[in-house]
Design a protein around this motif. Sequence first.
Motif, PDB file in Angstrom:
ATOM      1  N   VAL A 145       0.859  -1.187   0.000  1.00 43.93           N
ATOM      2  CA  VAL A 145       0.000   0.000   0.000  1.00 43.93           C
ATOM      3  C   VAL A 145       0.886   1.224   0.000  1.00 43.93           C
ATOM      4  O   VAL A 145       1.651   1.445   0.946  1.00 43.93           O
ATOM      5  CB  VAL A 145      -0.936   0.028   1.228  1.00 43.93           C
ATOM      6  N   THR A 146       0.822   2.023  -1.064  1.00 50.37           N
ATOM      7  CA  THR A 146       1.611   3.253  -1.115  1.00 50.37           C
ATOM      8  C   THR A 146       0.805   4.397  -0.493  1.00 50.37           C
ATOM      9  O   THR A 146      -0.409   4.317  -0.359  1.00 50.37           O
ATOM     10  CB  THR A 146       2.000   3.618  -2.559  1.00 50.37           C
ATOM     11  N   GLY A 147       1.515   5.466  -0.119  1.00 51.38           N
ATOM     12  CA  GLY A 147       0.827   6.579   0.531  1.00 51.38           C
ATOM     13  C   GLY A 147       0.058   6.120   1.742  1.00 51.38           C
ATOM     14  O   GLY A 147      -1.042   6.604   2.034  1.00 51.38           O
ATOM     15  N   ALA A 148       0.655   5.193   2.496  1.00 47.96           N
ATOM     16  CA  ALA A 148      -0.097   4.461   3.511  1.00 47.96           C
ATOM     17  C   ALA A 148      -0.571   5.319   4.669  1.00 47.96           C
ATOM     18  O   ALA A 148      -1.543   4.955   5.346  1.00 47.96           O
ATOM     19  CB  ALA A 148       0.749   3.301   4.035  1.00 47.96           C
ATOM     20  N   ALA A 149       0.085   6.438   4.942  1.00 42.22           N
ATOM     21  CA  ALA A 149      -0.326   7.278   6.065  1.00 42.22           C
ATOM     22  C   ALA A 149      -1.420   8.266   5.684  1.00 42.22           C
ATOM     23  O   ALA A 149      -1.950   8.965   6.548  1.00 42.22           O
ATOM     24  CB  ALA A 149       0.876   8.032   6.635  1.00 42.22           C
ATOM     25  N   GLY A 150      -1.782   8.321   4.396  1.00 40.50           N
ATOM     26  CA  GLY A 150      -2.854   9.208   3.956  1.00 40.50           C
ATOM     27  C   GLY A 150      -4.223   8.585   4.149  1.00 40.50           C
ATOM     28  O   GLY A 150      -4.362   7.514   4.754  1.00 40.50           O
ATOM     29  N   GLY A 151      -5.243   9.237   3.607  1.00 37.81           N
ATOM     30  CA  GLY A 151      -6.611   8.784   3.817  1.00 37.81           C
ATOM     31  C   GLY A 151      -6.913   7.449   3.175  1.00 37.81           C
ATOM     32  O   GLY A 151      -7.388   6.514   3.828  1.00 37.81           O
ATOM     33  N   VAL A 152      -6.649   7.318   1.867  1.00 36.20           N
ATOM     34  CA  VAL A 152      -6.883   6.051   1.185  1.00 36.20           C
ATOM     35  C   VAL A 152      -6.006   4.961   1.789  1.00 36.20           C
ATOM     36  O   VAL A 152      -6.462   3.859   2.100  1.00 36.20           O
ATOM     37  CB  VAL A 152      -6.604   6.178  -0.324  1.00 36.20           C
ATOM     38  N   ALA A 154       3.445  -1.400   4.118  1.00 37.97           N
ATOM     39  CA  ALA A 154       3.060   0.004   3.964  1.00 37.97           C
ATOM     40  C   ALA A 154       4.237   0.840   3.480  1.00 37.97           C
ATOM     41  O   ALA A 154       5.353   0.724   4.015  1.00 37.97           O
ATOM     42  CB  ALA A 154       2.548   0.556   5.294  1.00 37.97           C
ATOM     43  N   VAL A 155       3.983   1.667   2.488  1.00 33.26           N
ATOM     44  CA  VAL A 155       4.992   2.584   1.955  1.00 33.26           C
ATOM     45  C   VAL A 155       4.607   4.008   2.345  1.00 33.26           C
ATOM     46  O   VAL A 155       3.457   4.424   2.136  1.00 33.26           O
ATOM     47  CB  VAL A 155       5.086   2.481   0.424  1.00 33.26           C
ATOM     48  N   THR A 156       5.551   4.739   2.905  1.00 34.59           N
ATOM     49  CA  THR A 156       5.257   6.111   3.318  1.00 34.59           C
ATOM     50  C   THR A 156       6.502   6.984   3.207  1.00 34.59           C
ATOM     51  O   THR A 156       7.629   6.498   3.352  1.00 34.59           O
ATOM     52  CB  THR A 156       4.728   6.154   4.764  1.00 34.59           C
ATOM     53  N   GLY A 157       6.273   8.253   2.950  1.00 34.98           N
ATOM     54  CA  GLY A 157       7.357   9.229   2.982  1.00 34.98           C
ATOM     55  C   GLY A 157       7.566   9.814   4.356  1.00 34.98           C
ATOM     56  O   GLY A 157       8.444  10.649   4.561  1.00 34.98           O
ATOM     57  N   ARG A 158       6.751   9.348   5.324  1.00 31.81           N
ATOM     58  CA  ARG A 158       6.839   9.862   6.698  1.00 31.81           C
ATOM     59  C   ARG A 158       7.088   8.679   7.631  1.00 31.81           C
ATOM     60  O   ARG A 158       6.165   8.135   8.228  1.00 31.81           O
ATOM     61  CB  ARG A 158       5.549  10.597   7.068  1.00 31.81           C
ATOM     62  N   ARG A 203       5.095  -4.555   7.735  1.00 35.82           N
ATOM     63  CA  ARG A 203       6.382  -3.936   7.424  1.00 35.82           C
ATOM     64  C   ARG A 203       6.157  -2.524   6.921  1.00 35.82           C
ATOM     65  O   ARG A 203       5.119  -2.227   6.329  1.00 35.82           O
ATOM     66  CB  ARG A 203       7.139  -4.718   6.341  1.00 35.82           C
ATOM     67  N   ILE A 204       7.157  -1.668   7.134  1.00 36.81           N
ATOM     68  CA  ILE A 204       7.103  -0.283   6.653  1.00 36.81           C
ATOM     69  C   ILE A 204       8.302  -0.054   5.746  1.00 36.81           C
ATOM     70  O   ILE A 204       9.440  -0.355   6.117  1.00 36.81           O
ATOM     71  CB  ILE A 204       7.161   0.733   7.822  1.00 36.81           C
ATOM     72  N   LEU A 205       8.053   0.484   4.553  1.00 40.43           N
ATOM     73  CA  LEU A 205       9.120   0.804   3.617  1.00 40.43           C
ATOM     74  C   LEU A 205       9.105   2.300   3.307  1.00 40.43           C
ATOM     75  O   LEU A 205       8.024   2.903   3.221  1.00 40.43           O
ATOM     76  CB  LEU A 205       8.956   0.021   2.318  1.00 40.43           C
TER      77      LEU A 205
END
Length: 310
Positions: A135-142, A159-163, A177-179
């Motif tokens: 899941v990209t942008g995982a910390a956002g709404g979607v 989960a993929v996040t820039g944060r 996992r977080i990437l």
Amino acid sequence: MELGDPVNLRGIGVLVVLEIALNYKDALAITGKGPVVRRFPMVPGIDFAGVVEHSDNAAFRAGDKVVLNGWGVGEVHWGGLAELARVKAEWLIPLEPAFTPAQAMSIGTAGYTAMLCVMALERHGITPDSGEVLVTGAAGGVGSVAVAVLAKLGYHVVAVTGRLEEADYLTGLGAKRILPRSDFSEPGKPLGREQWAGAVDVAGGRVLANVCASMQYRGVVAACGLAGGMDFPATVAPFILRGVTLAGIDSVMCPPAERREAWRRLGQDLDPSVLDAMTNRIAIEDAIGVSEQLIAGAVRGRVIVPINDL
């Protein structure tokens, strides 16, 4: 007060808007940083939960609680921030009994879109036994709702996040996992190592290209966003050599039956207890400032705006 554009909207009378969600598309409209508004003057608010005040359609009665997502509201027809709305009956679905109006907007278009993505993965045969789901942008709404729903269904979610400071939040939603987003944001090979059975992508651009390149044989990517750009700098290699499916997800004009099923599934497969952690409540006067933060990708989860207290 006007109640939308001057076209003859038959089928339902007036709704009192109780809660709206502030979405990325609303932020584009409010800040003027995207060509979202197609008719002026315009009041943003692409989705809302409300109560029917008067109906000319037998499907709804005064007092019914309803939800609206998309259909050009906030783009060509006045949106939820107008506080009252006159809309077509077929634009509405009944509020799921599992949710309050506030919870429905904590989910909102973002969460409903996430559920459409999950349904697309299922429709193409991706199960919890298929392998890891990205899941990209995982910390956002979607992304937040996608992580929570997929985890509850038993998928192994990456989960993929820039944060990366949101790692605890994402593991709390069920990510295994977080990437970092940087793993996907640079130019990559036409085909990478096979890793993901499925993916939910909100980024588009180079991120989506790299996700597709690393899908397993007959993997499925549900693509629903463009936060990383409109372009798609990819090759056909993943699609013709690995049989990868790229499933486009549109929430705006999605047929009513599929909308109802998505909301039914949210009532079944999303634990309402996770909504508090992913929801920010703001006053209407703060919408402009928060819209700037949404565009910058600095907002975790969902933003809702209480409108009326009935």
